[in-house]
Scaffold this active site. Structure first.
Site, PDB file in Angstrom:
ATOM      1  N   ASP A  15       0.817  -1.211   0.000  1.00  0.00           N
ATOM      2  CA  ASP A  15       0.000   0.000   0.000  1.00  0.00           C
ATOM      3  C   ASP A  15       0.852   1.263   0.000  1.00  0.00           C
ATOM      4  OD1 ASP A  15      -1.913  -1.939   0.289  1.00  0.00           O
ATOM      5  OD2 ASP A  15      -3.002  -0.906   1.878  1.00  0.00           O
ATOM      6  N   ARG A  97      -1.144   5.530  17.221  1.00  0.00           N
ATOM      7  CA  ARG A  97      -1.330   6.506  16.147  1.00  0.00           C
ATOM      8  C   ARG A  97      -0.919   7.928  16.517  1.00  0.00           C
ATOM      9  NH1 ARG A  97      -0.592   2.203  13.833  1.00  0.00           N
ATOM     10  NH2 ARG A  97      -2.214   1.287  12.526  1.00  0.00           N
ATOM     11  N   ASP A 126      -8.128   4.744  11.750  1.00  0.00           N
ATOM     12  CA  ASP A 126      -6.780   5.316  11.769  1.00  0.00           C
ATOM     13  C   ASP A 126      -6.685   6.639  11.029  1.00  0.00           C
ATOM     14  OD1 ASP A 126      -5.728   3.391  13.380  1.00  0.00           O
ATOM     15  OD2 ASP A 126      -4.907   2.173  11.763  1.00  0.00           O
ATOM     16  N   SER A 179      -5.264  -8.894   7.649  1.00  0.00           N
ATOM     17  CA  SER A 179      -4.801  -7.526   7.819  1.00  0.00           C
ATOM     18  C   SER A 179      -4.336  -7.399   9.258  1.00  0.00           C
ATOM     19  CB  SER A 179      -5.945  -6.552   7.532  1.00  0.00           C
ATOM     20  OG  SER A 179      -5.551  -5.230   7.824  1.00  0.00           O
TER      21      SER A 179
END
Length: 403
Positions: A15, A97, A126, A179
């Protein structure tokens, strides 16, 4: 506004490698990459070679070890509140994060970039956490979220773009089909059969822990030491925050501790099923509550418990840098000034069992609490206390009786 330079949160995977090339193609800007080691358990240095191969200047590649900062300045403060979201989730992804957002903004300032970019999708939490954190730290920063702009909305399209752009995609042996997100606090799994909330996770999915059924048949005793609410030593050995947490993960995983299968309510409005391994966090929370039970006044402890759900929600929803989270943190940290001492535990087949705790700041007083005869507590005093507290109930009861 024309973007001249952008800092990309870069993992080196499919990605973000596609995003790296896409930014150059669509924004015609200089790209800086930032790769954070927060204990995900994989080598981060290969990201440098991938970025160089994709044309990034060596001086524009930032790879940083943030493990100590992650535990010291984010995980420890969060767990001073015994924070759990929706009664189960220990916020392993959520708490990482804001640290990444912080460093993105700091690097952007250092290199003169006018934007940051991330690979979070438009469906998930996120994107909210990265961007709220970034705007709180730099209100003028521009955020580029390719998943909300491009039409590469499937793995097949990503692979086709990668091939056309000359991006080599390594096929790792034994790569998980799920994932995944990992850091020192946890590892999460989503997708594949987990999209059916009634499907049992496959045993070979789990990476950090043995099945509780296959864990050792004998319990293991450990001792955790706390100072002002934070863990500092395991079995008498003082450790840095990151080493402390790595050791807890090792101990917990060995005994099948910390597995969770959860359907959570995402910030963006949908439900999401995920599985989590948080072995160290599960042990830590049990021990932290045990030492608090000795050191905190009753009303102080109850106040902390009452604000915990709000505090957890703020972290889950991306408000780490908000004034309300900081205000709550100040209150929480004040309660932790005397939370010091030792907790003894046994780890056994997925269970964390408290077997003892001691503190020089203990409020436990055997002279008052004993079931034997004492000379400090007059049991007759309880009668007046009960009558006063019952008065409103007595009055209401009589009023209802007379109707």
């Amino acid at each position: 506004m024309a973007i001249k330079k952008v800092v990309l949160a870069y993992s080196g995977g499919l990605d973000t490698s596609v995003i790296l090339k896409w930014l150059g193609d669509n924004y015609n800007c200089e790209v800086v990459t930032f790769t954070a080691d927060i204990g995900q358990g994989e080598e981060v240095e290969p990201a440098r070679a991938k970025a160089l191969k994709l044309g990034i200047k060596s001086e524009n590649i930032f790879i940083e070890d943030l493990r100590e900062e992650f535990i010291k300045d984010f995980v420890f403060p969060m767990f001073r509140t015994n924070t759990i979201y929706e009664g189960e989730y220990l916020l392993g992804t959520s708490i990482a994060r804001p640290l990444i957002a912080k460093r993105l903004v700091e690097i952007a300032k250092a290199v003169g970039a006018d934007a940051i970019a991330h690979g979070a999708t438009g469906k998930g939490n996120d994107q909210v956490r990265f961007e709220l954190g970034a705007y709180a730290l730099n209100p003028d920063i521009k955020v580029i979220a390719p998943w909300r702009e491009w039409d590469l909305n499937s793995r097949e399209k990503l692979l086709a773009y990668a091939e056309s752009a000359g991006i080599s995609i390594e096929k790792k042996p034994n790569k998980s089909p799920y994932s995944m997100d990992a850091n020192l606090l946890h590892i999460s799994y989503e997708g594949q059969i987990l999209e059916d909330p009634n499907a049992e996770p496959e045993e070979d999915m789990w990476r950090w822990s043995v099945s509780p059924m296959n864990a050792p048949n004998e319990p293991e005793s450990i001792k955790l030491e706390f100072e002002k609410g934070d863990g500092v030593a395991i079995n008498g050995e003082r450790l840095s925050p990151a080493r402390f947490w790595a050791k807890l993960n090792e101990l917990g995983g060995k005994h099948g501790i910390g597995r969770l299968d959860l359907v959570e309510n995402r910030y963006v409005g949908m439900k999401s099923r995920g599985c989590y391994e948080t072995p160290g966090g599960t042990i830590y929370l049990k021990a932290h509550r045990a030492i608090e039970s000795l050191c905190l006044d009753r009303e102080e402890a109850h106040l902390k418990d009452s604000i915990m759900p709000k505090y957890a929600e703020l972290i889950y929803n991306g408000y780490w840098f908000s004034p309300e989270r900081e205000a709550l943190q100040a209150l929480i940290d004040k309660t932790q000034q005397k939370v010091s001492g030792v907790v003894r535990l046994k780890l056994y087949k997925g269970n964390v069992i408290v077997i003892g705790r001691e503190s020089k700041n203990s409020l436990f007083n055997a002279a008052y609490s004993t079931f034997e005869e004492d000379s400090v507590y007059n049991q007759k005093d309880a009668a007046g206390f009960i009558k006063l507290n019952a008065l409103r109930l007595i009055i209401a009861g009589k009023a209802n009786r007379d109707k």
